[in-house]
Design a protein around this motif. Sequence first.
Motif, PDB file in Angstrom:
ATOM      1  N   LYS A  37     -18.882  27.371  14.104  1.00  0.00           N
ATOM      2  CA  LYS A  37     -19.802  27.380  15.242  1.00  0.00           C
ATOM      3  C   LYS A  37     -19.200  26.566  16.386  1.00  0.00           C
ATOM      4  CE  LYS A  37     -24.440  25.712  16.456  1.00  0.00           C
ATOM      5  NZ  LYS A  37     -25.647  25.015  15.933  1.00  0.00           N
ATOM      6  N   LYS A  38     -19.184  27.141  17.584  1.00  0.00           N
ATOM      7  CA  LYS A  38     -18.580  26.464  18.730  1.00  0.00           C
ATOM      8  C   LYS A  38     -19.328  25.176  19.044  1.00  0.00           C
ATOM      9  CE  LYS A  38     -17.203  27.195  23.556  1.00  0.00           C
ATOM     10  NZ  LYS A  38     -15.843  26.669  23.360  1.00  0.00           N
ATOM     11  N   ASN A  39     -18.578  24.066  19.147  1.00  0.00           N
ATOM     12  CA  ASN A  39     -19.139  22.739  19.399  1.00  0.00           C
ATOM     13  C   ASN A  39     -20.161  22.311  18.342  1.00  0.00           C
ATOM     14  OD1 ASN A  39     -17.561  22.463  21.691  1.00  0.00           O
ATOM     15  ND2 ASN A  39     -19.173  23.167  23.076  1.00  0.00           N
ATOM     16  N   GLY A  40     -20.095  22.935  17.165  1.00  0.00           N
ATOM     17  CA  GLY A  40     -20.997  22.562  16.084  1.00  0.00           C
ATOM     18  C   GLY A  40     -20.598  21.214  15.487  1.00  0.00           C
ATOM     19  N   ALA A  41     -21.562  20.527  14.896  1.00  0.00           N
ATOM     20  CA  ALA A  41     -21.292  19.229  14.287  1.00  0.00           C
ATOM     21  C   ALA A  41     -20.475  19.402  13.008  1.00  0.00           C
ATOM     22  CB  ALA A  41     -22.598  18.516  13.972  1.00  0.00           C
ATOM     23  N   ILE A  42     -19.593  18.442  12.747  1.00  0.00           N
ATOM     24  CA  ILE A  42     -18.867  18.347  11.479  1.00  0.00           C
ATOM     25  C   ILE A  42     -19.117  16.951  10.937  1.00  0.00           C
ATOM     26  CG2 ILE A  42     -16.612  18.345  10.353  1.00  0.00           C
ATOM     27  CD1 ILE A  42     -15.655  20.359  12.420  1.00  0.00           C
ATOM     28  N   ALA A  43     -19.697  16.895   9.735  1.00  0.00           N
ATOM     29  CA  ALA A  43     -20.051  15.608   9.126  1.00  0.00           C
ATOM     30  C   ALA A  43     -19.066  15.279   8.023  1.00  0.00           C
ATOM     31  CB  ALA A  43     -21.470  15.669   8.570  1.00  0.00           C
ATOM     32  N   SER A  44     -18.481  14.103   8.097  1.00  0.00           N
ATOM     33  CA  SER A  44     -17.466  13.672   7.139  1.00  0.00           C
ATOM     34  C   SER A  44     -18.019  12.557   6.258  1.00  0.00           C
ATOM     35  CB  SER A  44     -16.226  13.176   7.906  1.00  0.00           C
ATOM     36  OG  SER A  44     -15.289  12.602   7.025  1.00  0.00           O
TER      37      SER A  44
END
Length: 200
Positions: free
Chosen positions: A129-136
């Motif tokens: 998803k464009k500019n979607g969040a990525i949680a690490s």
Amino acid sequence: MDLFNSEIGSNLLPFDGEVNYYGPIMSIERAQDYYEKLLQDINWENDKAIIFGKLIITKRKVAWYGDQPFDYTYSKTTKSALPWNKELLELKELVEQKSDETFNSCLLNLYNSGEEGMSWHSDGEKDLKKNGAIASLSFGAERKFSFKHRDTKQNVSVLLERGSLLVMKAETQAHWLHRLPPTKKVNTPRINLTFRTIAS
């Protein structure tokens, strides 16, 4: 610039993006329990990449899980998502509660020691998803994690603690690269879960 003592949940980046570091979101004991279960129960495989037309097998191991058997292509190789297991669903729910975001997939990384890392890159694949969040979410060995602005080359680093959560969102991937620098000071494994959203 090192932000090892930054305010919890504040934006680590000075401009052109948003990276929130929440610190540990569970006890050390609970983090250790998840670490041991993930080490044992995840379907780990050595990662593959095609570089200059040649197939490279990495020491680092990976796994790809999701709501559906999503295809995810990076480094010119494609993975098909496995169904969630109990621990991953628990962690996904916890991360969604803490971050106020939703995710439908997770790329897991297993670094066997500090000598294994990741070079500068961004997670801007077309499947995401464009500019979607990525949680690490991090387990095991504590490691330094760094960001570098594409234009100004400004650096920001943070120490990712056991059981800690870091969320990259907004235009971070467009303007900043990130990496996990190798180090000889760490000789124990680290497991990293990166919750993502595959665009439907």
